[in-house]
Design an enzyme around this catalytic site. Structure first.
Site, mmCIF file in Angstrom:
data_model
loop_
_atom_site.group_PDB
_atom_site.id
_atom_site.type_symbol
_atom_site.label_atom_id
_atom_site.label_comp_id
_atom_site.label_asym_id
_atom_site.label_seq_id
_atom_site.Cartn_x
_atom_site.Cartn_y
_atom_site.Cartn_z
ATOM 1 N N GLN A 269 0.825 -1.208 0.000
ATOM 2 C CA GLN A 269 0.000 0.000 0.000
ATOM 3 C C GLN A 269 0.858 1.258 0.000
ATOM 4 O O GLN A 269 0.528 2.251 -0.643
ATOM 5 C CB GLN A 269 -0.948 -0.003 1.200
ATOM 6 C CG GLN A 269 -1.965 -1.117 1.150
ATOM 7 C CD GLN A 269 -2.685 -1.188 -0.187
ATOM 8 O OE1 GLN A 269 -3.429 -0.284 -0.555
ATOM 9 N NE2 GLN A 269 -2.457 -2.263 -0.940
ATOM 10 N N HIS A 272 1.818 3.024 -3.325
ATOM 11 C CA HIS A 272 0.860 3.785 -4.139
ATOM 12 C C HIS A 272 1.299 5.239 -4.278
ATOM 13 O O HIS A 272 1.372 5.778 -5.375
ATOM 14 C CB HIS A 272 -0.538 3.725 -3.523
ATOM 15 C CG HIS A 272 -1.317 2.515 -3.915
ATOM 16 N ND1 HIS A 272 -1.771 2.309 -5.187
ATOM 17 C CD2 HIS A 272 -1.710 1.429 -3.203
ATOM 18 C CE1 HIS A 272 -2.420 1.159 -5.251
ATOM 19 N NE2 HIS A 272 -2.394 0.608 -4.054
ATOM 20 N N GLU A 337 -9.368 1.067 5.433
ATOM 21 C CA GLU A 337 -9.788 0.670 4.088
ATOM 22 C C GLU A 337 -9.545 -0.837 3.903
ATOM 23 O O GLU A 337 -10.440 -1.579 3.513
ATOM 24 C CB GLU A 337 -9.000 1.463 3.049
ATOM 25 C CG GLU A 337 -9.315 1.074 1.616
ATOM 26 C CD GLU A 337 -8.385 1.728 0.612
ATOM 27 O OE1 GLU A 337 -8.738 1.741 -0.580
ATOM 28 O OE2 GLU A 337 -7.302 2.215 1.001
ATOM 29 N N HIS A 338 -8.311 -1.265 4.166
ATOM 30 C CA HIS A 338 -7.946 -2.687 4.080
ATOM 31 C C HIS A 338 -7.524 -3.164 5.467
ATOM 32 O O HIS A 338 -6.675 -2.538 6.092
ATOM 33 C CB HIS A 338 -6.773 -2.895 3.127
ATOM 34 C CG HIS A 338 -6.969 -2.337 1.760
ATOM 35 N ND1 HIS A 338 -6.384 -1.150 1.344
ATOM 36 C CD2 HIS A 338 -7.684 -2.793 0.701
ATOM 37 C CE1 HIS A 338 -6.726 -0.902 0.090
ATOM 38 N NE2 HIS A 338 -7.515 -1.883 -0.327
ATOM 39 N N ASP A 371 -6.750 -6.542 -4.480
ATOM 40 C CA ASP A 371 -6.570 -5.447 -5.428
ATOM 41 C C ASP A 371 -6.821 -5.883 -6.858
ATOM 42 O O ASP A 371 -7.251 -5.084 -7.695
ATOM 43 C CB ASP A 371 -5.152 -4.884 -5.322
ATOM 44 C CG ASP A 371 -4.987 -3.913 -4.165
ATOM 45 O OD1 ASP A 371 -6.011 -3.454 -3.626
ATOM 46 O OD2 ASP A 371 -3.838 -3.620 -3.797
ATOM 47 N N HIS A 430 -53.657 17.959 1.095
ATOM 48 C CA HIS A 430 -53.265 16.578 1.304
ATOM 49 C C HIS A 430 -54.426 15.792 1.926
ATOM 50 O O HIS A 430 -54.773 14.684 1.481
ATOM 51 C CB HIS A 430 -52.065 16.495 2.265
ATOM 52 C CG HIS A 430 -50.744 16.816 1.653
ATOM 53 N ND1 HIS A 430 -50.414 18.077 1.205
ATOM 54 C CD2 HIS A 430 -49.648 16.028 1.426
ATOM 55 C CE1 HIS A 430 -49.173 18.061 0.740
ATOM 56 N NE2 HIS A 430 -48.686 16.829 0.856
#
Length: 440
Positions: A269, A272, A337-338, A371, A430
């Site tokens: 990760q 990235h 996230e992971h 991934d 109504h």
């Protein structure tokens, strides 16, 4: 349980027993995803220019930001034949790998498809829900520092499975460099049109439509700060999936996994970009020290070592906790996230994990498999938003309509209740509308 060793240079060492742990963790997790005033101003100008001048503004912005010399939109559109050529031009190994990943992603997302439903009440009134796909989806695929054919599959295949009629893809090509794998993935995933556009101008084109780029109903896919700012700005005009922050991984280890494996999981990760976050939590201090040593030993062997080193130094951490319960508490506090549960019995942990985008179970399940080819979507909530958000899926490309079909008897019964409530709100039209259906 051994004492937490002293912090060494390169990656932060934290311990839950330290008095300043909470403060240090908050600093580590802090991510300011909101654009600066300058970025917002530039994005607003680009959005308005594309809305006003359409294709001409798109071409000008693309030439300026991606260093191209296109004279018109025809040069920024990639025909279906070119996508097919890219797929056929791959090596056998690449074509088979891409196809295998696509098959697994499609099979997983087929199981997500919700069905329309209805039920009939005793008086004959029918209530239900009708599920329908979006007409047109726009997919943003990042370009620049790296190319992401996997993102094409993860965004386009769920849309295709959902029944979206038309899928439009935009991908920036700085300096005119086109990635063949990205084009091949678009062909394989059933993308209908591809434009070599990026940045805020691409988001504007998808949101508003131009003479050439069709207006879409929803924009999905990650991008840089300009893309994120533009997506936030056009939300309401179109739907969006999420505002994605930097990639994150939280690994929890009981000490039984090879240190080199975990070091590489963290790197996966961190490579990235410099803002990515990689954190390892364990109650085994000797294990943390072994992973740290593996990090120092393996980092120089990476092709993206400079990016990884900065990411690990800026936002990475090895956290020593007291026990399993503290590890669980950290998982739910960070809402990663992971999440890798690199432990002997990960299934026993699952009921206690409340917040995580994707959960990778056991010692053999590297996050990298998710991934690319495991099947579940890799478009996941970041920056703690897993507390209230979910992975991208088929449901993001569908919408639901409520179905109400009253019988005469049902209308009379419901009319009584509606009349009372409407008159309580002083909305007499109504009330009278409902009362007209009540027999004398």
């Amino acid at each position: 349980m051994s004492e937490s060793p002293a912090k060494t240079p390169g990656i932060a060492r934290l311990a839950t027993a330290d008095a300043d742990f909470d403060a240090r963790l908050e600093v580590l997790l802090a991510w300011e995803g909101v654009s600066s005033a300058e970025v917002q101003q530039r994005v607003t100008a680009i959005l308005e220019d594309v809305r006003r001048r359409g294709d001409a503004a798109l071409v000008e912005a693309t030439n300026r930001f991606d260093r191209l010399t296109a004279s018109g939109m025809a040069e920024l559109a990639i025909p279906a034949e070119r996508l097919a050529e890219a797929f056929e031009g791959l090596s056998v190994e690449q074509r088979e790998a891409l196809s295998h990943a696509a098959e697994r992603i499609r099979a997983y997302h087929e199981r997500q498809k919700p069905e329309s439903w209805h039920y009939t009440e005793a008086d004959g009134t029918v209530l239900g829900q009708q599920v329908r796909p979006l007409d047109r989806a726009g997919i943003y695929v990042p370009g620049g520092k790296a190319a992401y054919p996997s993102s094409v599959l993860m965004n386009a295949i769920p849309a295709h499975v959902a029944g979206v009629r038309e899928i439009i893809m935009v991908v920036p090509t700085p300096d005119g460099v086109v990635n063949e794998l990205v084009l091949a993935a678009a062909h394989l995933a059933g993308v209908d049109q591809v434009f070599t556009l990026g940045g805020a101008q691409a988001v504007a084109a998808l949101a508003y439509g131009t003479e050439t780029v069709p207006r879409v109903d929803k924009i999905v896919g990650p991008g840089n700060i300009y893309v994120a700012t533009a997506k936030r700005a056009v939300f309401g005009q179109v739907g969006i999936d999420m505002i994605a922050g930097p990639s994150e991984i939280l690994v929890v280890s009981d000490g039984g996994t090879e240190a080199e494996w975990l070091a590489m999981d963290l790197f996966s990760q961190a490579e990235h970009d410099e803002d990515a976050q990689a954190i390892l939590v364990s109650w085994d201090a000797d294990h943390l020290a072994a992973v740290e040593a593996a990090i120092e030993r393996l980092l120089p062997t990476l092709e993206r070592a400079a990016i990884v080193r900065e990411s690990m130094a800026r936002r990475g951490a090895l956290i020593h906790c007291r026990d399993r319960d503290e590890a669980v508490a950290l998982i739910n506090r960070i809402a990663p996230e992971h999440l890798e549960l690199s432990v002997a019995d990960p299934e026993a942990w699952l009921p206690e994990v409340r917040h995580a985008g994707a959960i990778f179970m056991g010692r053999y399940t590297a996050e990298a498999l998710g991934d690319y080819c495991a099947g579940p979507n890799h478009v996941l909530p970041t920056s703690g938003t897993a507390r209230f958000s979910s992975p991208l899926g088929v449901y993001d490309f569908q919408k639901r309509s409520s179905i109400i079909h009253c019988s005469a008897e049902g209308a009379a019964m419901l009319g009584q209740t509606a009349s009372v409530l409407a008159r309580g709100e002083a909305l007499t039209a109504h009330a009278r509308s409902a009362e007209y259906r009540i027999p004398e």
